[in-house]
Design an enzyme around this catalytic site. Structure first.
Site, PDB file in Angstrom:
ATOM      1  N   SER A  85      24.666  -0.922 -24.507  1.00 36.35           N
ATOM      2  CA  SER A  85      24.910   0.503 -24.692  1.00 36.35           C
ATOM      3  C   SER A  85      24.141   1.083 -25.877  1.00 36.35           C
ATOM      4  CB  SER A  85      26.408   0.761 -24.870  1.00 36.35           C
ATOM      5  OG  SER A  85      26.906   0.032 -25.987  1.00 36.35           O
ATOM      6  N   ASP A  86      23.818   0.234 -26.867  1.00 34.24           N
ATOM      7  CA  ASP A  86      23.061   0.723 -28.017  1.00 34.24           C
ATOM      8  C   ASP A  86      21.552   0.686 -27.793  1.00 34.24           C
ATOM      9  OD1 ASP A  86      22.549  -1.984 -28.101  1.00 34.24           O
ATOM     10  OD2 ASP A  86      23.080  -2.232 -30.223  1.00 34.24           O
ATOM     11  N   GLY A  87      21.143   0.275 -26.597  1.00 35.68           N
ATOM     12  CA  GLY A  87      19.722   0.234 -26.276  1.00 35.68           C
ATOM     13  C   GLY A  87      19.056  -1.104 -26.521  1.00 35.68           C
ATOM     14  N   SER A  88      19.745  -2.048 -27.152  1.00 34.40           N
ATOM     15  CA  SER A  88      19.163  -3.379 -27.321  1.00 34.40           C
ATOM     16  C   SER A  88      19.069  -4.061 -25.955  1.00 34.40           C
ATOM     17  CB  SER A  88      20.005  -4.213 -28.292  1.00 34.40           C
ATOM     18  OG  SER A  88      21.337  -4.341 -27.824  1.00 34.40           O
ATOM     19  N   HIS A 132      14.842   0.329 -31.922  1.00 30.31           N
ATOM     20  CA  HIS A 132      15.314  -0.811 -32.712  1.00 30.31           C
ATOM     21  C   HIS A 132      14.219  -1.582 -33.441  1.00 30.31           C
ATOM     22  CE1 HIS A 132      19.517  -0.737 -31.351  1.00 30.31           C
ATOM     23  NE2 HIS A 132      19.041  -0.383 -30.161  1.00 30.31           N
TER      24      HIS A 132
END
Length: 675
Positions: free
Chosen positions: A501-504, A578
């Site tokens: 969900s955080d894009g990682s 990131h």
């Protein structure tokens, strides 16, 4: 004399000091031809204002890559393998470079031309490559003595470095070379127009003599078990100045006497990538009405593709299929020594003494799934601006295109990943393979072609690199055979890719293989139900993520595949969110393999010599003892602490190819999927 190398090459395998840094990076003003400082600034603002969001990301990353302060280039404009110097993979030092890096340099500048309309940098990138990575007449002075009827003297490849030097065996007949006369007729020269694979850009080893001039070197020479940690670096021009009494030659080849000589090794995937980049450059320039600005460079790419056909032939031009002994495998004639696949290398060499000249050329019997490039084969066979001048060049590449696509289908596992490859010379000496070994047009399935430490089939990067080419070919042509391979591969890859969900994100890294494919039947291909792959671990590596994302972009754009499109965007957004830093995009890497800095390097008892800096080369040598310059590297204390019993060190590397792979993915997404 050494009549053939047994080259190894990376894997595991853009532009000038004139800089563009546009947008958020804003590191420098681009040098726009004919513009003063005010005009350059206006040019930068105009390009930036016209850019879409993903084009802007491309331009921002391009600015970081080409900013001199970030250290990607030498003073000559040559791209280093990495900004950092302490790095060991296929190149054994970060300020070496590869033909791979040059090909990425050309492709980066092609994408820059697509985004900005400025094609001067694409042309300059090719000129840089031509000047520094294609041997000149002075570098290869005795090609005129080459006898195509006797291309090279046979010697067996051995299993381990300790079995070298390998003896020359003139009793084994090589086939005839069908390309030499045709290429001489087409281009008016006996010289080879192809890149050597490895260059010591800063002359760190000193093999180029005094000064810091870029120097052609080689490392791998001693069979599939020779990892980079066990190599002895040596010059491509061996005039016996360094090494032992015969230079470095008698570490690799056994002979009664040795002549001073030159020798070069080509990495075919890199030359094919340069052709691929030229194809895109011409397509994009044509769309802008500027094809005339790139025509001369594209013609040179066609020439490179013509010579690249040496990679389509057996090492000693033996007849392809059912070769099970050096003497029993028939010498080839005409094109029956062609397997039509992009093999691991081709190589050429000869005497330095022009008054007592001789020369040799070899192809390669080993082909890896990760090296194939159907888009380059398509361009060289069907795209008129890239048509080779030779009489049979287009026909050969048309046959190669068909054969490569069959090769993918033959190597595709039950799950969808592409397995290792095939060889026409089992164990590199035309040995008899184990009973039941599957075949592809008479070539034998090889789970891990060319190198075993680490196995050449375990890196997911080869999957992403190779499938990007299939996807680009499919995008350009809609070919059903390419789509069939991609449908299965993309389903497998996506099943092992996760985005949080955080894009990682994570996707496959190390692969493990079992079983083998069915013997190839072109009229009724098997299902390969006995060939399997499993994912050992996963990674967030940025370079491979870029290649993987680009694969998904081309596939999604043609197939309308929603999940492939979404995943490509998620990978690009995740990297951007990131993993950006001042020099580009990068992630920390723990290098447990750096405990091998003290690995022994095999040198036969009684052999004694020295590296240019005085490092002794003898039976007690290890990796670091013949590279003592590493102990002066600013990052050496991290390695020394590990060798002394500490934890494995962590590095954040900025590999040139990785930065460019990400930049190209951003450009491809902007072109095809951004809305």
């Amino acid at each position: 004399m050494r009549s053939f190398p047994e080259p190894g090459e990376s894997r595991p395998e853009l532009s000038r000091r004139r800089v563009l840094a546009i947008g958020a990076a804003a590191a420098a003003i681009p040098v726009a031809a004919g513009l003063g400082p005010a005009g350059q600034a206006a040019h930068a603002r105009e390009v930036s204002a016209a850019a879409t969001p993903y084009e802007q990301r491309f331009l921002d990353l391009y600015g970081k890559i080409t900013n001199p302060a970030n250290g990607y280039f030498s003073p000559e404009g040559i791209p280093y393998h990495s900004v950092e110097t302490l790095i060991v993979e296929a190149p054994d030092h970060g300020h070496e470079t590869t033909s791979e890096a040059y090909s990425y340099l050309i492709w980066l500048q092609a994408m820059y031309g697509k985004v900005t309309g400025d094609w001067t940098r694409f042309n300059s990138a090719w000129e840089t490559m031509e000047k520094f990575m294609i041997p000149t007449r002075a570098d290869q002075p005795t090609n005129s003595f080459y006898n195509a009827a006797k291309p090279a003297t046979y010697a067996p490849e051995r299993d381990t470095p300790a079995q070298y030097p390998a003896p020359l065996d003139p009793s084994v007949a090589a086939g005839s070379d069908p390309l030499a006369a045709e290429l001489r007729s087409a281009y008016g020269t006996d010289d080879i127009y192809g890149m050597h694979w490895l260059q010591d850009v800063d002359n760190t080893y000193g093999l180029g003599g005094a000064g810091t001039a870029p120097t052609y070197i080689n490392t791998f020479q001693r069979g599939p078990q020779e990892s980079v940690w066990e190599t002895v670096p040596h010059p491509c021009r061996d005039d016996f100045t360094h090494g032992g009494r015969n230079g470095y030659l008698d570490l690799f080849t056994g002979d009664a006497s040795y002549a001073r000589q030159w020798k070069f090794t080509n990495a075919p995937d890199a030359d094919a990538r340069a052709v691929q980049a030229a194809y895109w450059a011409h397509k994009w320039a044509t769309a802008q009405g500027k094809q005339g600005q790139v025509a001369a460079t594209v013609a040179k790419a066609a020439k490179m593709g013509d010579y690249l056909r040496y990679a389509l032939f057996d090492k000693y031009f033996k007849k392809v299929g059912d070769c099970t002994s050096p003497s029993g495998c028939a010498p080839g004639g005409g094109k029956n020594s062609a397997h039509y696949l992009l093999s691991w290398y081709y190589a050429w060499g000869g005497a330095l003494d022009t008054s007592a000249g001789w020369a040799w050329r070899i192809g390669c019997s080993h082909s890896h799934g990760g090296y194939q490039n159907p888009l380059a084969a398509h361009a060289l066979s069907s795209y008129a601006p890239l048509a080779p001048k030779s009489a049979t060049g287009r026909a050969d590449w048309a046959q190669s295109l068909k054969r490569q696509l069959e090769f993918y289908r033959w190597l595709q596992s039950a799950e969808g990943a592409i397995a290792g490859g095939a060889t026409n010379s089992w164990q590199g000496r035309y040995a008899t393979p184990p009973a039941g070994t599957p075949t592809f047009y008479g070539m034998y399935y090889d789970e891990k072609p060319v190198y075993h430490d680490p196995p050449s089939n375990q890196w997911f990067g080869f999957q992403a690199w190779s499938m990007e080419r299939v996807a680009a070919y499919y995008h350009q042509t809609g070919a059903a055979d390419a789509k069939a391979v991609l449908d299965k591969w993309v389903t497998w890859a996506l099943a092992h890719t996760s985005v949080n969900s955080d894009g990682s994100y994570l996707f496959p890294s190390t692969l493990s293989w079992s079983g083998q494919p069915d013997t190839w039947n072109p009229s009724r291909p098997g299902a390969n139900s006995g060939l399997h792959v499993s994912v050992v671990d996963r990674t967030n590596d940025v370079g491979v993520a870029g290649a993987y994302a680009r694969t998904l972009v081309y596939y999604a754009a043609r197939a309308g595949h929603a999940r492939a499109r979404a995943t490509a965007k998620a990978l690009l957004d995740g990297m951007w969110s990131h993993h950006q830093d001042a020099r580009g995009v990068a992630v920390p890497e723990k290098r447990a393999d750096y405990n091998r800095f003290d690995d022994a390097v095999y040198v036969p008892n009684g052999w004694s010599g020295r590296m240019p800096n005085g490092d002794a080369v003898n039976s007690t040598s290890d990796f670091t003892s013949i590279r003592s310059f590493y102990k002066k590297d600013p990052d050496w204390p991290k390695v020394q602490a590990y060798l002394s019993g500490g934890n494995a060190p962590t590095f954040t590397y900025h590999r040139f190819w990785a930065q460019v792979d990400v930049a190209l993915a951003l450009g491809a997404y902007a072109e095809l999927l951004e809305s």
